[in-house]
Design a protein around this motif. Sequence first.
Motif, PDB file in Angstrom:
ATOM      1  N   ASN A   1     112.923  25.743  59.696  1.00  0.00           N
ATOM      2  CA  ASN A   1     111.587  26.114  60.349  1.00  0.00           C
ATOM      3  C   ASN A   1     110.714  26.286  58.918  1.00  0.00           C
ATOM      4  OD1 ASN A   1     111.666  26.439  63.452  1.00  0.00           O
ATOM      5  ND2 ASN A   1     113.551  27.003  62.592  1.00  0.00           N
ATOM      6  N   HIS A   2     109.490  25.856  59.003  1.00  0.00           N
ATOM      7  CA  HIS A   2     108.449  26.190  57.839  1.00  0.00           C
ATOM      8  C   HIS A   2     108.097  27.412  57.948  1.00  0.00           C
ATOM      9  CE1 HIS A   2     105.580  25.586  61.339  1.00  0.00           C
ATOM     10  NE2 HIS A   2     104.847  26.277  60.417  1.00  0.00           N
ATOM     11  N   PHE A   3     108.265  28.160  58.708  1.00  0.00           N
ATOM     12  CA  PHE A   3     107.721  29.788  58.809  1.00  0.00           C
ATOM     13  C   PHE A   3     108.798  30.667  58.290  1.00  0.00           C
ATOM     14  CE2 PHE A   3     108.834  28.795  63.146  1.00  0.00           C
ATOM     15  CZ  PHE A   3     109.891  29.653  63.618  1.00  0.00           C
ATOM     16  N   CYS A   4     109.968  30.246  58.039  1.00  0.00           N
ATOM     17  CA  CYS A   4     111.095  31.015  57.427  1.00  0.00           C
ATOM     18  C   CYS A   4     110.748  31.026  55.812  1.00  0.00           C
ATOM     19  CB  CYS A   4     112.490  30.313  57.667  1.00  0.00           C
ATOM     20  SG  CYS A   4     113.122  30.561  59.450  1.00  0.00           S
ATOM     21  N   ASN A   5     109.989  31.926  55.267  1.00  0.00           N
ATOM     22  CA  ASN A   5     109.681  31.971  54.010  1.00  0.00           C
ATOM     23  C   ASN A   5     110.211  33.026  53.121  1.00  0.00           C
ATOM     24  OD1 ASN A   5     108.244  34.007  55.106  1.00  0.00           O
ATOM     25  ND2 ASN A   5     106.307  32.661  54.946  1.00  0.00           N
ATOM     26  N   GLN A   6     111.140  34.038  53.525  1.00  0.00           N
ATOM     27  CA  GLN A   6     111.489  35.218  52.674  1.00  0.00           C
ATOM     28  C   GLN A   6     112.766  34.751  52.425  1.00  0.00           C
ATOM     29  OE1 GLN A   6     109.529  38.777  55.134  1.00  0.00           O
ATOM     30  NE2 GLN A   6     109.281  39.104  53.039  1.00  0.00           N
ATOM     31  N   SER A   7     113.171  34.881  51.254  1.00  0.00           N
ATOM     32  CA  SER A   7     114.713  34.599  50.735  1.00  0.00           C
ATOM     33  C   SER A   7     115.609  35.680  51.201  1.00  0.00           C
ATOM     34  CB  SER A   7     114.678  34.227  49.097  1.00  0.00           C
ATOM     35  OG  SER A   7     115.892  34.115  48.876  1.00  0.00           O
ATOM     36  N   LEU A   8     116.855  35.165  51.537  1.00  0.00           N
ATOM     37  CA  LEU A   8     118.104  36.121  51.794  1.00  0.00           C
ATOM     38  C   LEU A   8     119.150  36.239  50.617  1.00  0.00           C
ATOM     39  CD1 LEU A   8     118.531  35.570  55.563  1.00  0.00           C
ATOM     40  CD2 LEU A   8     117.793  37.796  54.575  1.00  0.00           C
ATOM     41  N   LYS A   9     118.692  35.599  49.427  1.00  0.00           N
ATOM     42  CA  LYS A   9     119.603  35.183  48.453  1.00  0.00           C
ATOM     43  C   LYS A   9     120.464  36.453  48.108  1.00  0.00           C
ATOM     44  CE  LYS A   9     120.969  32.421  44.426  1.00  0.00           C
ATOM     45  NZ  LYS A   9     120.620  31.177  43.784  1.00  0.00           N
TER      46      LYS A   9
END
Length: 354
Positions: A5-13
Motif C-alpha cells: 500500500n502506498h500509504f505505508c510510509n514509516q520504516s520498521l527496519k
Amino acid sequence: MHKKNHFCNQSLKDLNTFAIDVKAKKIIFAKTIKDLINISKMCNISNTPYIILGEGSNTLFLENYTGVVIINRIKGIKITEKKNFWLIHIFSGEKWHDLVKFTLNLGIFGLENLALIPGCIGSAAIQNIGAYGLEFKDFCQYVDILCFKKHTITRINKNSCKFSYRNSIFKNQYSNQYGIISVGIKIVKTWRPIIFSSFQKYITLTNITAHNIFNLICKIRKKKLPDPKKIGNAGSFFKNPIITKKKAEKLASLYPIPFYPQKDGLIKISGGWLIENYKFKNIHIGDAAIYEKQQLVLINKKNATSQEIVKLAKIIHTCVFKKFNISLEPEIDFIGPIGKIKSSDIFELKKNKV
C-alpha cells in the motif's frame, strides 16, 4: 499476498530485530496506559488495524503493515519486600534484561539464568521465555491486561495464564483486542542456584554466586547467539520439539541425539541438533541463512526479505521432517498486512507427540 500500500510510509527496519525493511502506515510510541487507550480508541473509530511491539525481537513482518504499530514504552518497577520474598511489579515496556540486571544489583537473586534474553516484559509473559532450567512462569504471580474494547484492566492469576513451553493464554485467547500492561513476579529470599549441565565446568562449589552465573550466561549467549544490532535475527526461529518417550527412544536408537526429560513425562529434543545433523551444505536464500553457531537461529545477513527467510525456513522444516519424522514448529510471530498470521497457515505443521 496483498499489494504494497502506498500509504505505508514509516520504516520498521530499526524496530524489528530481524531488520526487515518493511513499512507501516504509522508508528506511535506509547509511554503511558492513557496513551495506549487513546491510540486504540483512535484506531477503532477509524477501523484501522493496530499491533503492539516491544523490542520487535520475536517477530517477522511478512510485508508492509497497513495499520498502526504501537511501540510499548510504558515503564516502571515497584518492589515490595516481605519477610521471605520480594514482590516486584513491572510495567510491560521495560526490557527484560534490564530487569535482570536491576534486581541482581539490588541483591535480589533468582533471575540470573534468564540473562540476556531480548525483548520486553510483555513478550516475556506472552512467550513464557525460558533458558538454562528456568522459565518466566516459575516467578510469575499475575499478568495485568488491558481490554481495548472496554478499556478495562483485568488481572490474570498465574494459574489462569496457561503457561507452557514458549506459550501462554496471551498468545491465544488474549492475543487480539488485549495488551499486557504489567506483570507481577515473586522472588524468594533463600537463593538456590540452578546449575545447568553446561555450567559445571565453569562453576565450582567455591565460586557459585548469582553474579558469576549471570556473567557466565551472558558470555555463553554472546558466543553462540548473534547480536541483533550487528546481524538481523529473532533468536530461535523454531522451538525445540517435545515428543513422547516412545518416539524419543526410537530416535535415539538411530541417532546420538541429546534429549531432556520433562516433568510431564514427555521428552524435549534439540531442534538445533536436528538442523545441524541434516547437514545442509551452505544453504541460503538471498541474504537469509542459518547461523552456524546455533542452527535454530535464522539470520538476515544484510538485505534479506521476509519471503527469503520464510522460504529458507520451509526448506529446513521439510528436510528435517523427511529425515527425522519431526515437525519443527516456528517460535516467532508472523505478521501480515493487517495482523498476526498463524504459523500453521504458512507451514504444514504436524503433531510431534504421537
